[in-house]
Design a protein around this motif. Structure first.
Motif, PDB file in Angstrom:
ATOM      1  N   GLY A 127     -54.105 -13.282 -18.284  1.00 48.74           N
ATOM      2  CA  GLY A 127     -53.249 -14.380 -17.844  1.00 48.74           C
ATOM      3  C   GLY A 127     -52.150 -14.733 -18.831  1.00 48.74           C
ATOM      4  N   ILE A 128     -51.837 -13.814 -19.734  1.00 47.87           N
ATOM      5  CA  ILE A 128     -50.794 -14.039 -20.738  1.00 47.87           C
ATOM      6  C   ILE A 128     -49.520 -13.333 -20.284  1.00 47.87           C
ATOM      7  CG2 ILE A 128     -50.115 -13.720 -23.149  1.00 47.87           C
ATOM      8  CD1 ILE A 128     -53.153 -13.574 -23.798  1.00 47.87           C
ATOM      9  N   HIS A 129     -48.414 -14.061 -20.286  1.00 48.42           N
ATOM     10  CA  HIS A 129     -47.131 -13.497 -19.877  1.00 48.42           C
ATOM     11  C   HIS A 129     -46.238 -13.287 -21.104  1.00 48.42           C
ATOM     12  CE1 HIS A 129     -47.833 -14.078 -15.574  1.00 48.42           C
ATOM     13  NE2 HIS A 129     -48.320 -15.275 -15.870  1.00 48.42           N
ATOM     14  N   VAL A 130     -45.595 -12.140 -21.153  1.00 45.21           N
ATOM     15  CA  VAL A 130     -44.676 -11.806 -22.246  1.00 45.21           C
ATOM     16  C   VAL A 130     -43.278 -11.639 -21.660  1.00 45.21           C
ATOM     17  CG1 VAL A 130     -44.115 -10.175 -24.088  1.00 45.21           C
ATOM     18  CG2 VAL A 130     -46.522 -10.618 -23.495  1.00 45.21           C
ATOM     19  N   THR A 131     -42.302 -12.312 -22.250  1.00 45.47           N
ATOM     20  CA  THR A 131     -40.920 -12.191 -21.792  1.00 45.47           C
ATOM     21  C   THR A 131     -39.994 -11.936 -22.973  1.00 45.47           C
ATOM     22  OG1 THR A 131     -41.235 -13.672 -19.883  1.00 45.47           O
ATOM     23  CG2 THR A 131     -38.986 -13.379 -20.683  1.00 45.47           C
ATOM     24  N   LEU A 132     -39.159 -10.932 -22.836  1.00 43.64           N
ATOM     25  CA  LEU A 132     -38.114 -10.630 -23.816  1.00 43.64           C
ATOM     26  C   LEU A 132     -36.834 -11.322 -23.387  1.00 43.64           C
ATOM     27  CD1 LEU A 132     -39.114  -6.929 -24.048  1.00 43.64           C
ATOM     28  CD2 LEU A 132     -38.668  -8.259 -26.122  1.00 43.64           C
ATOM     29  N   ILE A 133     -36.347 -12.217 -24.223  1.00 45.59           N
ATOM     30  CA  ILE A 133     -35.091 -12.907 -23.955  1.00 45.59           C
ATOM     31  C   ILE A 133     -33.965 -12.123 -24.617  1.00 45.59           C
ATOM     32  CG2 ILE A 133     -33.774 -15.017 -24.410  1.00 45.59           C
ATOM     33  CD1 ILE A 133     -36.476 -16.508 -24.284  1.00 45.59           C
ATOM     34  N   GLU A 134     -32.943 -11.774 -23.833  1.00 50.72           N
ATOM     35  CA  GLU A 134     -31.861 -10.918 -24.308  1.00 50.72           C
ATOM     36  C   GLU A 134     -30.536 -11.696 -24.341  1.00 50.72           C
ATOM     37  OE1 GLU A 134     -33.288  -8.107 -24.917  1.00 50.72           O
ATOM     38  OE2 GLU A 134     -34.715  -7.589 -23.354  1.00 50.72           O
ATOM     39  N   PRO A 135     -30.258 -12.455 -25.407  1.00 46.71           N
ATOM     40  CA  PRO A 135     -28.965 -13.138 -25.487  1.00 46.71           C
ATOM     41  C   PRO A 135     -27.826 -12.124 -25.575  1.00 46.71           C
ATOM     42  CG  PRO A 135     -30.540 -14.070 -27.052  1.00 46.71           C
ATOM     43  CD  PRO A 135     -31.116 -12.783 -26.552  1.00 46.71           C
ATOM     44  N   VAL A 136     -26.716 -12.445 -24.916  1.00 47.52           N
ATOM     45  CA  VAL A 136     -25.566 -11.535 -24.911  1.00 47.52           C
ATOM     46  C   VAL A 136     -24.611 -11.885 -26.050  1.00 47.52           C
ATOM     47  CG1 VAL A 136     -23.639 -10.628 -23.548  1.00 47.52           C
ATOM     48  CG2 VAL A 136     -25.843 -11.110 -22.451  1.00 47.52           C
ATOM     49  N   MET A 137     -23.899 -12.988 -25.948  1.00 50.36           N
ATOM     50  CA  MET A 137     -22.973 -13.393 -27.018  1.00 50.36           C
ATOM     51  C   MET A 137     -22.908 -14.913 -27.097  1.00 50.36           C
ATOM     52  SD  MET A 137     -18.901 -12.568 -27.543  1.00 50.36           S
ATOM     53  CE  MET A 137     -19.105 -10.854 -28.006  1.00 50.36           C
TER      54      MET A 137
END
Length: 279
Positions: A172-182
């Motif tokens: 039940g663990i969620h992993v999310t990669l946040i990809e900032p642009v600029m």
């Protein structure tokens, strides 16, 4: 009435981290805010009192990370959301970057995130719930000249996190990669830099020219706070999410180019395969 969540946020002293800490607290949640110098976090603690727990933490010190996470869990009863935001951006061509600079970049951006991730997992697995938000970059998906060492740390985070997501989904663990642009967060300005070599002036120029040619428009760092909360609130969050515009077009171009090149050279793939049926 929803129960307040507890967030563990690294790199909370400036940039995204400072903005996000404020937004999370305004949202009614609790924050374990960490920075190398906890004194910088005192104004936050003064404003929000028991809602925030400021901690001095060097994420490259694995023992210190384990202690900080344990302290946070004991204090608030558990960590619901981990945000691995601590990091710096080393600008420089591969040959320009010093050995110690390269190691320090990997220690902070990759190993720091790895240690905090590993530290929160046992209790998250026990509760069968948790969110891990990894602050990567568009540069974790596309490598640009003069940023190779920095982006290597983000590529490493991408691989680790994608594997992790598959490993912990059952708990039940969620992993999310946040990809900032600029975004103008002062990241580069507040980071150690390599000694420029005139031999690579063209590479640095290509970095800035490429960003301009890609049509990237600097976003508002403050606006990312609501996007962060939306990701944390999503019942089924994505593995990857872009923060800012222009990234999708850049990725379409990047991946189309990769596939075209691999197809052009597929004859070598077949040559390397050999013919296992023949002896």
């Amino acid at each position: 009435m929803t129960t307040a969540r507890t967030w563990f946020l690294t790199g909370a002293s400036r940039g995204f981290g400072a903005l996000w800490a404020e937004a999370i607290l305004e949202h009614g949640d609790q924050v374990v805010a960490t920075a190398r110098d906890a004194e910088v976090l005192k104004p936050l603690a003064d404003r929000y009192g028991s809602q925030v727990m400021p901690l001095a933490l060097d994420v490259t010190d694995r023992a210190a990370v384990d202690t900080a996470v344990h302290t946070a869990e004991e204090h608030f009863g558990g960590i619901d959301v981990l945000v691995n935001n601590a990091g710096h951006m080393l600008v420089g061509a591969v040959e320009e970057v010093g050995a110690e600079q390269a190691r320090a970049q990997m220690d902070v951006n990759y190993f720091g995130a790895l240690w905090t991730t590993r530290a929160v997992l046992p209790k998250m697995r026990e509760r069968r719930a948790g969110r891990i938000l990894q602050v990567s970059s568009l540069g974790g998906l596309i490598a640009y000249p003069a940023l190779g060492i920095y982006q290597a740390t983000k590529f490493a985070m991408e691989a680790m996190s994608q594997s992790l997501a598959a490993e912990v989904e059952a708990y039940g663990i969620h992993v999310t990669l946040i990809e900032p642009v600029m975004f103008p967060t002062g990241l580069a300005e507040n980071s150690p830099q390599s000694q420029p070599d005139p031999a690579y002036a063209h590479a640095r120029q290509a970095l800035f020219t490429g960003a301009s040619a890609s049509g990237f428009v600097p976003g508002d760092p403050a606006a990312t706070s609501q996007a962060l909360l939306a990701v944390a609130d999503a019942p089924n969050p994505p593995l990857r999410v872009l923060f800012g515009t222009g990234g999708l077009d850049a990725l379409r171009t990047e991946y189309a180019g990769r596939l075209a090149s691999l197809e052009e050279w597929d004859h070598l793939a077949r040559l390397a395969q050999g013919n296992p049926a023949q002896k």
